[in-house]
Design a protein around this motif. Structure first.
Motif, mmCIF file in Angstrom:
data_model
loop_
_atom_site.group_PDB
_atom_site.id
_atom_site.type_symbol
_atom_site.label_atom_id
_atom_site.label_comp_id
_atom_site.label_asym_id
_atom_site.label_seq_id
_atom_site.Cartn_x
_atom_site.Cartn_y
_atom_site.Cartn_z
ATOM 1 N N LEU A 118 0.831 -1.195 0.000
ATOM 2 C CA LEU A 118 0.000 0.000 0.000
ATOM 3 C C LEU A 118 0.868 1.249 0.000
ATOM 4 O O LEU A 118 1.800 1.370 0.807
ATOM 5 N N LEU A 119 0.546 2.181 -0.899
ATOM 6 C CA LEU A 119 1.222 3.474 -0.988
ATOM 7 C C LEU A 119 0.228 4.551 -0.594
ATOM 8 O O LEU A 119 -0.866 4.629 -1.161
ATOM 9 N N ILE A 120 0.593 5.396 0.367
ATOM 10 C CA ILE A 120 -0.343 6.349 0.965
ATOM 11 C C ILE A 120 0.186 7.764 0.798
ATOM 12 O O ILE A 120 1.384 8.025 0.955
ATOM 13 N N ASP A 121 -0.732 8.687 0.491
ATOM 14 C CA ASP A 121 -0.382 10.095 0.374
ATOM 15 C C ASP A 121 -1.660 10.917 0.504
ATOM 16 O O ASP A 121 -2.775 10.369 0.509
ATOM 17 N N SER A 122 -1.498 12.236 0.602
ATOM 18 C CA SER A 122 -2.638 13.141 0.706
ATOM 19 C C SER A 122 -2.340 14.403 -0.079
ATOM 20 O O SER A 122 -1.181 14.738 -0.347
ATOM 21 N N THR A 123 -3.398 15.115 -0.453
ATOM 22 C CA THR A 123 -3.264 16.375 -1.170
ATOM 23 C C THR A 123 -4.497 17.212 -0.903
ATOM 24 O O THR A 123 -5.513 16.720 -0.399
ATOM 25 N N ARG A 147 -10.318 21.102 0.879
ATOM 26 C CA ARG A 147 -10.479 19.773 1.473
ATOM 27 C C ARG A 147 -9.184 18.999 1.252
ATOM 28 O O ARG A 147 -8.386 19.336 0.386
ATOM 29 N N LYS A 148 -9.007 17.952 2.028
ATOM 30 C CA LYS A 148 -7.839 17.092 1.884
ATOM 31 C C LYS A 148 -8.280 15.703 1.473
ATOM 32 O O LYS A 148 -9.194 15.119 2.073
ATOM 33 N N ILE A 149 -7.621 15.189 0.436
ATOM 34 C CA ILE A 149 -7.891 13.839 -0.053
ATOM 35 C C ILE A 149 -6.781 12.926 0.446
ATOM 36 O O ILE A 149 -5.596 13.219 0.272
ATOM 37 N N HIS A 150 -7.144 11.830 1.086
ATOM 38 C CA HIS A 150 -6.195 10.824 1.562
ATOM 39 C C HIS A 150 -6.508 9.528 0.808
ATOM 40 O O HIS A 150 -7.639 9.034 0.855
ATOM 41 N N ILE A 151 -5.515 8.980 0.120
ATOM 42 C CA ILE A 151 -5.741 7.750 -0.642
ATOM 43 C C ILE A 151 -4.613 6.759 -0.378
ATOM 44 O O ILE A 151 -3.505 7.128 0.020
ATOM 45 N N GLY A 152 -4.942 5.507 -0.591
ATOM 46 C CA GLY A 152 -3.975 4.423 -0.562
ATOM 47 C C GLY A 152 -4.152 3.579 -1.810
ATOM 48 O O GLY A 152 -5.276 3.160 -2.120
ATOM 49 N N ILE A 153 -3.071 3.359 -2.559
ATOM 50 C CA ILE A 153 -3.168 2.610 -3.807
ATOM 51 C C ILE A 153 -2.327 1.343 -3.719
ATOM 52 O O ILE A 153 -1.403 1.235 -2.917
ATOM 53 N N ASP A 154 -2.684 0.389 -4.556
ATOM 54 C CA ASP A 154 -1.941 -0.856 -4.679
ATOM 55 C C ASP A 154 -0.739 -0.618 -5.581
ATOM 56 O O ASP A 154 -0.886 -0.122 -6.705
ATOM 57 N N GLU A 155 0.435 -0.955 -5.109
ATOM 58 C CA GLU A 155 1.650 -0.715 -5.898
ATOM 59 C C GLU A 155 1.652 -1.520 -7.191
ATOM 60 O O GLU A 155 2.123 -1.038 -8.224
ATOM 61 N N GLU A 156 1.098 -2.716 -7.173
ATOM 62 C CA GLU A 156 1.158 -3.587 -8.355
ATOM 63 C C GLU A 156 0.140 -3.180 -9.408
ATOM 64 O O GLU A 156 0.477 -3.027 -10.587
#
Length: 310
Positions: A118-123, A147-156
């Motif tokens: 899982l790769l996590i970041d916000s903007t 507003r702030k968006i927080h997401i987690g994506i699958d690296e693969e």
């Protein structure tokens, strides 16, 4: 001493990826006749819902994808149903607006073949207020809201697996446990990669509770924690390794550079609109979730496969 040369990458699946990019612009829209457009009776007292969540999400997906107002969305869906020969009723603009506030958006994903990395970041994304040019030219008569968006994506697979929307005064670290809670308990998480803002005890404890490996750089002047938990011991090893190897070498050794993929995904989220169309917070949450669902549909068509060549 010779200077460091950046690694060069080459895409190995240009034909299939080129086809996927063209399919993202295709205007072919399918409506499954077996789709549950009208929900079955619930058996409860009161008026029954006329449209299912799937029907509302379909209409709102077209709204977000093409940047349409609610009334134009209704007309657009009516014309599509007329073209395919379906006599389904279409929700009006007030129904779409009301149901968007409580909509439970379904986030489609394919899933990785192995453990989830899982790769996590916000903007931040603009919610209300004048644009930058208008504010510079004529002043800013109304306070701008973000507003702030927080997401987690699958690296693969590069698919969005977790998404949260908060106000601008909420930090990044408190949202990591909530993002991990969106991953099914039976899903094996291999690692969680995030920036130094997530270097807190609660974040490391939440990652350790899912039996995952944390790839989080220590903050500036970070001190070792008391080894009262497994997460604290693991974090102290990262602090010692970064001091011994140096931050640059530690990031290459730990694979921290993979986090750039989630930053690219953030840019894709904003390509669907630099600001939110909804004004109510609950409706804004549904709008961001629908954006994530659209991006997952695009990603399922095909992604580039790159390899280091030098």
């Amino acid at each position: 001493m010779s200077s460091w040369a950046p690694t060069k990458y080459k895409t190995r699946n240009w034909p299939s990826y080129n086809t996927a990019l063209k399919q993202r612009g295709s205007l072919s829209i399918w409506f499954d006749p077996e789709m549950t457009w009208t929900p079955p009776p619930t058996g409860k007292r009161g008026r029954q819902q006329e449209f299912s969540d799937a029907a509302i999400q379909t209409c709102l997906t077209l709204k977000v994808l093409f940047g349409l107002p609610l009334r134009q969305t209704t007309g657009f869906v009516e014309s599509l149903l007329r073209l395919v020969g379906l006599d389904w009723a279409v929700p009006d603009f007030s129904t779409l607006c009301r149901r968007q506030q409580t909509l439970n958006v379904s986030l489609p994903y394919r899933g990785a073949t192995g453990p989830l990395h899982l790769l996590i970041d916000s903007t931040g994304i603009k919610s209300e207020g004048a644009g930058e040019w208008n504010a510079r030219k004529h002043g800013c008569p109304k306070r701008r809201i973000w507003r702030k968006i927080h997401i987690g994506i699958d690296e693969e697979t590069l698919e969005v697996r977790a998404v949260e929307l908060t106000t601008s005064n909420v930090g990044d670290a408190p949202m990591l446990p909530k993002l991990l809670n969106q991953i099914p308990p039976d899903q094996n998480i291999g690692s969680v990669t995030a920036d130094g803002a997530y270097d807190t005890r609660k974040c490391h404890d939440a990652i350790a509770a899912r039996h995952a490996h944390a790839v989080i750089p220590p903050r500036k002047n970070a001190k070792p924690w008391k080894p009262t938990s497994t997460a604290a011991v693991t974090r102290n090893e990262v602090v010692r390794a970064s001091r011994y190897l140096g931050k640059a070498l530690w990031r290459r050794w730990s694979g921290y550079h993979r986090r750039s993929r989630v930053e690219t995904k953030m840019n894709c989220v904003k390509l669907l609109g630099q600001r939110l169309m909804a004004r109510d917070f609950d409706r804004q949450v549904a709008e961001i979730q629908i954006r994530a669902a659209i991006l997952n549909r695009f990603t399922a068509l095909g992604i580039p496969r790159t390899m280091a060549v030098g």
